[in-house]
Design an enzyme around this catalytic site. Structure first.
Site, PDB file in Angstrom:
ATOM      1  N   GLU A 170      33.256  49.227  51.805  1.00  0.00           N
ATOM      2  CA  GLU A 170      32.467  49.995  50.828  1.00  0.00           C
ATOM      3  C   GLU A 170      31.004  50.169  51.213  1.00  0.00           C
ATOM      4  O   GLU A 170      30.114  49.902  50.413  1.00  0.00           O
ATOM      5  CB  GLU A 170      32.587  49.337  49.454  1.00  0.00           C
ATOM      6  CG  GLU A 170      34.030  49.228  48.985  1.00  0.00           C
ATOM      7  CD  GLU A 170      34.177  48.478  47.655  1.00  0.00           C
ATOM      8  OE1 GLU A 170      33.176  48.026  47.098  1.00  0.00           O
ATOM      9  OE2 GLU A 170      35.329  48.350  47.201  1.00  0.00           O
ATOM     10  N   ASN A 212      37.050  49.850  55.333  1.00  0.00           N
ATOM     11  CA  ASN A 212      37.805  50.016  54.084  1.00  0.00           C
ATOM     12  C   ASN A 212      36.894  50.564  52.990  1.00  0.00           C
ATOM     13  O   ASN A 212      35.765  50.093  52.827  1.00  0.00           O
ATOM     14  CB  ASN A 212      38.340  48.629  53.668  1.00  0.00           C
ATOM     15  CG  ASN A 212      39.331  48.673  52.533  1.00  0.00           C
ATOM     16  OD1 ASN A 212      40.322  49.402  52.600  1.00  0.00           O
ATOM     17  ND2 ASN A 212      39.091  47.897  51.482  1.00  0.00           N
ATOM     18  N   GLU A 278      44.678  49.486  48.625  1.00  0.00           N
ATOM     19  CA  GLU A 278      44.505  48.876  47.291  1.00  0.00           C
ATOM     20  C   GLU A 278      45.070  49.792  46.205  1.00  0.00           C
ATOM     21  O   GLU A 278      44.465  49.981  45.146  1.00  0.00           O
ATOM     22  CB  GLU A 278      43.019  48.602  47.031  1.00  0.00           C
ATOM     23  CG  GLU A 278      42.365  47.740  48.090  1.00  0.00           C
ATOM     24  CD  GLU A 278      40.908  47.401  47.810  1.00  0.00           C
ATOM     25  OE1 GLU A 278      40.436  47.600  46.665  1.00  0.00           O
ATOM     26  OE2 GLU A 278      40.225  46.934  48.736  1.00  0.00           O
ATOM     27  N   ASP A 280      46.477  51.603  43.198  1.00  0.00           N
ATOM     28  CA  ASP A 280      46.881  51.533  41.789  1.00  0.00           C
ATOM     29  C   ASP A 280      46.555  52.881  41.164  1.00  0.00           C
ATOM     30  O   ASP A 280      45.651  53.578  41.612  1.00  0.00           O
ATOM     31  CB  ASP A 280      46.263  50.353  41.018  1.00  0.00           C
ATOM     32  CG  ASP A 280      44.759  50.197  41.210  1.00  0.00           C
ATOM     33  OD1 ASP A 280      44.080  51.193  41.548  1.00  0.00           O
ATOM     34  OD2 ASP A 280      44.250  49.086  41.004  1.00  0.00           O
TER      35      ASP A 280
HETATM   36  O1  G3I Z   1      38.015  33.100  38.722  1.00  0.00           O
HETATM   37  C1  G3I Z   1      36.900  33.313  37.855  1.00  0.00           C
HETATM   38  C2  G3I Z   1      37.061  32.537  36.589  1.00  0.00           C
HETATM   39  O2  G3I Z   1      37.076  31.165  36.874  1.00  0.00           O
HETATM   40  C3  G3I Z   1      35.914  32.905  35.662  1.00  0.00           C
HETATM   41  O3  G3I Z   1      36.098  32.264  34.434  1.00  0.00           O
HETATM   42  C4  G3I Z   1      35.850  34.403  35.446  1.00  0.00           C
HETATM   43  C5  G3I Z   1      34.652  34.795  34.591  1.00  0.00           C
HETATM   44  O4  G3I Z   1      34.250  36.114  34.860  1.00  0.00           O
HETATM   45  O5  G3I Z   1      35.725  35.023  36.701  1.00  0.00           O
HETATM   46  C6  G3I Z   1      36.805  34.770  37.558  1.00  0.00           C
HETATM   47  O6  G3I Z   1      36.574  35.463  38.751  1.00  0.00           O
HETATM   48  C7  G3I Z   1      36.757  36.850  38.710  1.00  0.00           C
HETATM   49  C8  G3I Z   1      37.744  37.227  39.787  1.00  0.00           C
HETATM   50  O7  G3I Z   1      37.885  38.638  39.863  1.00  0.00           O
HETATM   51  C9  G3I Z   1      39.129  36.631  39.560  1.00  0.00           C
HETATM   52  O8  G3I Z   1      39.668  37.147  38.405  1.00  0.00           O
HETATM   53  C10 G3I Z   1      35.435  37.531  38.964  1.00  0.00           C
HETATM   54  O9  G3I Z   1      34.553  37.292  37.890  1.00  0.00           O
HETATM   55  C11 G3I Z   1      35.638  39.024  39.136  1.00  0.00           C
HETATM   56  O10 G3I Z   1      34.424  39.621  39.545  1.00  0.00           O
HETATM   57  C12 G3I Z   1      36.677  39.283  40.200  1.00  0.00           C
HETATM   58  O11 G3I Z   1      36.911  40.659  40.251  1.00  0.00           O
HETATM   59  C13 G3I Z   1      37.476  41.112  41.452  1.00  0.00           C
HETATM   60  C14 G3I Z   1      36.635  42.272  41.989  1.00  0.00           C
HETATM   61  O12 G3I Z   1      37.237  42.792  43.158  1.00  0.00           O
HETATM   62  C15 G3I Z   1      35.230  41.853  42.359  1.00  0.00           C
HETATM   63  O13 G3I Z   1      35.194  41.258  43.600  1.00  0.00           O
HETATM   64  C16 G3I Z   1      38.895  41.597  41.180  1.00  0.00           C
HETATM   65  O14 G3I Z   1      39.712  40.480  40.855  1.00  0.00           O
HETATM   66  C17 G3I Z   1      39.457  42.290  42.421  1.00  0.00           C
HETATM   67  O15 G3I Z   1      40.675  42.913  42.097  1.00  0.00           O
HETATM   68  C18 G3I Z   1      38.493  43.352  42.897  1.00  0.00           C
HETATM   69  O16 G3I Z   1      38.993  43.908  44.073  1.00  0.00           O
HETATM   70  C19 G3I Z   1      38.212  44.966  44.636  1.00  0.00           C
HETATM   71  C20 G3I Z   1      38.363  44.886  46.122  1.00  0.00           C
HETATM   72  O17 G3I Z   1      38.004  43.615  46.597  1.00  0.00           O
HETATM   73  C21 G3I Z   1      37.528  45.974  46.811  1.00  0.00           C
HETATM   74  N1  G3I Z   1      37.831  47.281  46.278  1.00  0.00           N
HETATM   75  C22 G3I Z   1      37.767  47.394  44.833  1.00  0.00           C
HETATM   76  C23 G3I Z   1      38.646  46.353  44.172  1.00  0.00           C
HETATM   77  C24 G3I Z   1      38.636  46.532  42.684  1.00  0.00           C
HETATM   78  O18 G3I Z   1      37.376  46.276  42.152  1.00  0.00           O
END
Ligand code: G3I
Length: 459
Positions: A170, A212, A278, A280
């Site tokens: 990105e 990516n 990715e 969806d």
């Molecule tokens: O695990 C913690 C948990 O302990 C905590 O209580 C909670 C509070 O916010 O956060 C949890 O972590 C979260 C994590 O996902 C697991 O669920 C993070 O806050 C959250 O920011 C994170 O979001 C991820 C996001 O990327 C940000 O990195 C998504 O799961 C993930 O699907 C998403 O994936 C991205 C790709 O890497 C890049 N392209 C876009 C895609 C979608 O945003």
């Protein structure tokens, strides 16, 4: 001699044409017999097995925290043959404090996948987001060094275990500017992306290295063109880039477009693989899912499709119900559409991008092996890879050892549980209850020697 190029559909004539016809007939026969052999039920009945028969993978993002959920792992293990850690390989997860690396959750996913014959996409080594706080507050040459060290350390740690790395994620602006995203990494100098790719190549030379991004699906968009120009520039200057990932998060604001196939094929024509990384789709419309898969199958260098989660409840956009399984783990209409597309899809047989080589002509290998025998047959062949199928007779609890010739690498397997020797060139495949025919895809890396069955033993 008449040169042929991609897309040339004129009938072939001459000895090579006859060889091609024989090979095609053999591949068809192999595919047909695989479909009807008793005990090979997974052929064509799961996403991974069906994709593998087309020389592709079908993958999903996986969260380590969900591996203890039986409903989740049942679907994962049954349907998918590639995984991408959803968050566990990101910078904040793997280097939470500078110089102190943490690989536990990522290793959990990698081990789960590899012990079941699934390949792994590494996501992601360098990104403006999900940086640990120590990195967020850095700049200039200190940040550049820290970023390169991170790339080197993580890629080295997982060397040989990851088929493709999202080296940089990105890095471009949305909208019409076509500019690089203004991030702390970008401010270290415009060459930060190529520096990251060079560091990744040095650390994990056998892995494919991908750029990516999202919103790069529409061929007419400025962001798509900007990434295309960067990849073209990298290829022209020898920057080590092998693939481009199209995240493909489709929704009402950013819908699937019919020129998606043009985008995939245009990038592929630059000499890189393309991957849907990715996927969806808001509401999971079956027809759109089918189109995405058909588009990938239509492009020889589209290696595979990864959906961004298994069940709707696993999605980062759960309220949009964008995935192939509902929150109870039931297959949705989109699942059926994807499987049908994989099964019906044509198998592109574009001419090799390397100089034409003579296909292996040695007879099928049937070594002695205690009370079982294993016979290797050639299956489909593409410009950069080929499939082999091994039929075992004499035992149901077999162990077959197969060797490939370096720099070949096995990128995908089905209907067995593989382990590897330290070189990564010798695969020990054990029966996993999927029957007596297993298969694998070998990345030729310029060498088209037929894999060799070394032994077949009863476990
Ligand atoms: O695990 C913690 C948990 O302990 C905590 O209580 C909670 C509070 O916010 O956060 C949890 O972590 C979260 C994590 O996902 C697991 O669920 C993070 O806050 C959250 O920011 C994170 O979001 C991820 C996001 O990327 C940000 O990195 C998504 O799961 C993930 O699907 C998403 O994936 C991205 C790709 O890497 C890049 N392209 C876009 C895609 C979608 O945003």
């Amino acid at each position: 001699m008449t040169e042929r190029c991609q897309g040339d559909t004129r009938p072939r004539t001459g000895p090579r044409a006859r060889t091609a016809i024989v090979l095609a007939a053999a591949a068809l026969l192999a595919a047909t017999s695989a479909a009807f052999l008793p005990g090979t039920a997974s052929a064509g009945t799961t996403l991974g097995a069906s994709a593998a028969e087309k020389g592709r993978y079908f993958g999903t993002a996986v969260a380590a925290s969900r591996l203890s959920d039986g409903n989740y792992t049942t679907i994962l293990n049954r349907e998918f043959n590639s995984v991408t850690p959803e968050n566990e390989m990101k910078i904040d997860a793997t280097e939470p404090q500078q110089g102190r690396f943490s690989y536990g959750a990522a290793e959990q996913i990698v081990n789960h996948a590899r012990s079941r014959g699934m390949s792994v996409r590494g996501h992601t080594l360098a990104w403006h987001s999900q940086q640990p706080s120590w990195m967020e507050s850095m700049s200039g040459s200190a940040l550049r060094s820290a970023m390169l060290n991170h790339v080197t350390q993580v890629a080295t740690h997982f060397r040989g275990q990851v088929v493709a790395w999202d080296v940089v994620n990105e890095a471009f602006e949305d909208g019409s500017s076509g500019a690089r995203r203004n991030s702390n990494l970008q401010r270290t100098g415009n060459d930060w992306i190529e520096a990251a790719f060079r560091a990744a190549r040095a650390a994990d030379p056998g892995a494919k290295l991908c750029y990516n991004d999202y919103n790069t699906d529409n061929w007419t968009h400025a962001k798509t063109q900007a990434v295309y120009n960067m990849v073209r520039d990298f290829k022209s200057r020898g920057v080590p880039i092998d693939c481009v990932g199209f995240q493909s998060h489709f929704n009402n604001d950013s819908p699937y477009v019919s020129n998606y196939r043009t985008t995939l094929s245009s990038f592929a024509a630059l000499g890189v693989d393309v991957q849907v990384t990715e996927l969806d789709i808001q509401g999971a419309p079956a027809a759109t899912y089918r189109s995405v898969v058909e588009d990938c199958l239509a492009v020889a260098r589209c290696n595979g499709v990864t959906v961004w989660g298994i069940r709707d409840s696993d999605s980062w956009r759960a309220s949009q119900t964008p995935l192939l399984f509902n929150s109870s783990g039931q297959k949705k209409a989109a699942y059926d559409a994807v499987l049908a597309a994989l099964n019906n899809g044509t198998t592109p047989t574009d001419p090799p991008t390397t100089p034409p080589t003579t296909p292996p002509t040695t007879p099928p290998t049937t070594p002695p092996g205690g009370s079982c025998t294993a016979t290797l047959q050639d299956s489909t062949r593409w410009g950069d890879r080929f499939n082999s199928q091994v039929t075992v007779s004499g035992a149901s609890n077999w162990t077959v050892v197969v060797a490939v010739t370096p720099p070949q690498k096995v990128s995908n397997t089905w209907n067995g549980s593989p382990t590897w020797d330290s070189s990564g060139n010798v695969m020990t495949m054990r029966s996993n209850g999927s029957g007596n025919v297993f298969g694998f895809t070998t990345m030729a890396n310029g060498t088209w020697t037929r894999p060799v069955v070394r032994s077949c033993t009863v476990s």
